[in-house]
Design a protein around this motif. Structure first.
Motif, short mmCIF file in Angstrom:
data_model
loop_
_atom_site.label_atom_id
_atom_site.label_comp_id
_atom_site.label_asym_id
_atom_site.label_seq_id
_atom_site.Cartn_x
_atom_site.Cartn_y
_atom_site.Cartn_z
N VAL A 264 0.86 -1.19 0.00
CA VAL A 264 0.00 0.00 0.00
C VAL A 264 0.90 1.24 0.00
CG1 VAL A 264 -1.97 -1.09 1.15
CG2 VAL A 264 -0.20 -0.03 2.53
N ASP A 265 0.55 2.19 -0.86
CA ASP A 265 1.22 3.49 -0.88
C ASP A 265 0.17 4.52 -0.50
OD1 ASP A 265 2.19 6.02 -1.51
OD2 ASP A 265 3.33 5.32 -3.24
N ARG A 266 0.24 5.01 0.73
CA ARG A 266 -0.83 5.87 1.23
C ARG A 266 -0.90 7.21 0.51
NH1 ARG A 266 -2.62 2.42 4.60
NH2 ARG A 266 -1.23 1.21 5.93
N THR A 269 -2.78 6.43 -2.76
CA THR A 269 -4.18 6.02 -2.61
C THR A 269 -5.01 6.95 -1.74
OG1 THR A 269 -3.62 4.61 -0.71
CG2 THR A 269 -3.55 3.59 -2.90
N GLU A 285 -8.21 -3.03 3.69
CA GLU A 285 -6.85 -3.37 4.11
C GLU A 285 -6.88 -4.15 5.43
OE1 GLU A 285 -3.17 -0.94 6.04
OE2 GLU A 285 -4.10 -0.02 4.26
N ILE A 295 0.65 -6.82 5.16
CA ILE A 295 0.48 -5.50 4.56
C ILE A 295 1.78 -4.71 4.70
CG2 ILE A 295 -0.86 -3.37 4.53
CD1 ILE A 295 -2.49 -5.85 3.74
N GLU A 297 4.03 -1.17 3.56
CA GLU A 297 4.01 0.17 2.96
C GLU A 297 5.09 0.25 1.89
OE1 GLU A 297 3.08 3.58 4.90
OE2 GLU A 297 2.01 2.67 6.58
N LEU A 377 -2.59 -2.93 -3.42
CA LEU A 377 -3.99 -2.58 -3.12
C LEU A 377 -4.20 -1.10 -3.42
CD1 LEU A 377 -6.81 -3.12 -1.84
CD2 LEU A 377 -5.76 -2.58 0.38
N ILE A 378 -5.16 -0.80 -4.30
CA ILE A 378 -5.46 0.59 -4.68
C ILE A 378 -6.96 0.73 -4.94
CG2 ILE A 378 -3.18 0.97 -5.71
CD1 ILE A 378 -4.51 0.62 -8.48
#
Length: 476
Positions: A264-266, A269, A285, A295, A297, A377-378
């Motif tokens: 995940v790239d906050r 997203t 998530e 999960i 980052e 995940l996006i």
């Protein structure tokens, strides 16, 4: 336990009903055709319904199954084809007026594969003109069964509408900038955009050859996996089709995701993304983490420049695809597709080279990212589904289109496989959608992860508030 109406059962469920003899393909096909007759006049999902042919197919499958012949999970299952798939038995217009009477001399490879697997072809599904962003002005666009005042996406509009409303059990879509994923998102469906070349494009009208993907749109990950397993694979008629063997996507779909590394790239997203999307994605998530996923980052590669290049790249390839009819028949084109082609005819070789180089850089960076994780995940879209009025306000503003393409177009450039699936409901009672993205040929992992998510959530079982019709032949 509530009983799902027959027309909303999954492909895997209806397949088992056929094998057990509880329901016959002809009975189901007749019921779906009745439903199409009732609802298609309002929803406009089908461009052409092949009722007589579909019933003949279904009755032949009745006999096969009664004799113990079993072709696989699609045997006897009624499906719909996006109207860019060549069919020798019906017109293939590709959403255009130019090809309104075109009957090909052969079937698309995917059509032959579906029918060899025993699928019943209900008809041809509506689509935007040439698979670009809008319908031809002389064509009635499909309407969203969740709410007819909301956008239904582009360009696999009929596929989204028909599958969501129970007018088929699954459908074929195509994706050049997001056209499997947008209608899947707006209609609460699960769609797979496979790796570029995983599914043959032989006999499929092109929009932009190097960006075009063909894949299934269904109501669950398992159903999409079943359809993909039939249509995927090498094809002597398409030299760009990948030679890699096709796995049984259903075989390990229930194996779970414990230990699966999901990135995940906050910033990617969450920055500039509607809060409802962010909240639903964070909940998804958590669900994946609870299922055992690891999960992590990550930092997504720089993508903004490449997204801005999608329109020129699409335009030049579309111009090439329409050389036989444009500009010689320019007056028969709708304004949006014509404008795209005109732009493509003015793109320089230097511009194309710059796009190609940016594409290579992004694809390489993304491949490197997937050496650290299994999936990404996006969201599918940066905002909840817009109304038709809002889309009309947007008009031809390229900035709006580029914003919508943020989570889709780059994966057409890279050829990466993705699965789109529902992850919640917005405040206006419309579906919210997410994507899982994988490295090339990771469709089996994508299907397994999406199935795991759907095994503990019910978003994919929510149905649009259209008339459900009669419940027949339901399993106990």
């Amino acid at each position: 336990m509530s009983v799902e109406p027959l027309h909303y059962k999954s492909i895997t469920e209806i397949s088992e009903l056929f094998r057990s003899g509880e329901v016959r393909p002809s009975e189901v096909t007749e019921a779906i055709l009745t439903r199409i007759a009732k609802l298609n006049g309002e929803l406009h999902g089908y461009a052409l319904v092949l009722a007589e042919r579909a019933m003949a197919q279904a009755k032949s499958y009745d006999g096969e199954i009664a004799k113990g012949i079993w072709r696989g999970p699609l045997h006897g299952v009624p499906i719909g084809l996006k109207d860019l798939c060549y069919t020798s038995f019906a017109t293939t217009a590709g959403g255009t007026m130019i090809h309104a009477s075109f009957v090909p001399s052969f079937n698309a490879t995917i059509v032959d594969r579906l029918e060899r697997a025993g699928a019943v072809t209900l008809g041809k599904l509506k689509m935007t003109e040439g698979a670009y962003t809008s319908h031809h002005p002389d064509d009635q666009a499909p309407l969203n069964p969740w709410n007819v005042n909301y956008w239904v996406g582009s360009s696999s509009t009929g596929s989204g509408v028909a599958t969501s409303a129970g007018l088929c059990y699954g459908s074929i879509g195509s994706d050049t900038g997001g056209s499997i994923r947008f209608p899947s998102a707006t209609c609460g469906l699960t769609g797979i955009k496979p790796t570029w070349g995983r599914v043959s494009r032989y006999g499929v009208f092109p929009l932009a050859v190097s960006l075009d993907h063909v894949g299934p749109m269904c109501r669950s990950a398992a159903d999409a996996a079943a359809m993909l397993g039939v249509i995927a694979g090498a094809d002597v008629n398409d030299p760009t089709a990948l030679q890699a063997p096709v796995p049984n996507y259903l075989a390990g779909i229930g194996d779970g995701i414990r230990g699966l590394r999901i990135g995940v790239d906050r910033k990617y997203t969450q920055d500039g993304i509607d809060p409802q999307i962010v909240t639903a994605l964070l909940e998804a998530e958590r669900t994946l983490r609870d299922l055992g996923a690891d999960i992590r980052e990550v930092k997504f590669p720089s993508y903004e420049k490449l997204v801005s290049m999608w329109i020129p790249m699409c335009s030049v390839e579309t111009a090439e695809a329409h050389l036989e009819t444009y500009p010689s028949r320019k007056s028969e084109y709708g304004p949006d597709l014509a404008q795209l082609i005109e732009q493509g005819r003015s793109v320089s070789g230097v511009q194309i080279a710059a796009i190609h180089h940016e594409r290579l850089k992004f694809s390489g960076s993304l491949a490197a990212l997937f050496s650290e994780i299994d999936l990404l995940l996006i969201p599918t879209m940066p905002v909840p589904i817009p109304t038709l009025a809002k889309m009309s306000e947007y008009g031809a503003d390229p900035n709006v289109l580029l914003s919508i393409l943020r989570f889709t177009a780059v994966f057409d450039f890279s050829g990466s496989p993705t699965i789109t699936l529902p992850m919640g409901m917005a405040s206006d009672h419309m579906p919210l959608s997410m994507q899982l993205v994988g490295p090339h040929l990771a469709e089996d992992v994508l299907a397994r992860a999406a199935h795991a998510f759907q095994s503990v959530t019910d978003w994919h079982t929510r149905r649009p508030p259209v008339d459900c019709g009669a419940t027949i032949g339901a399993a106990n």
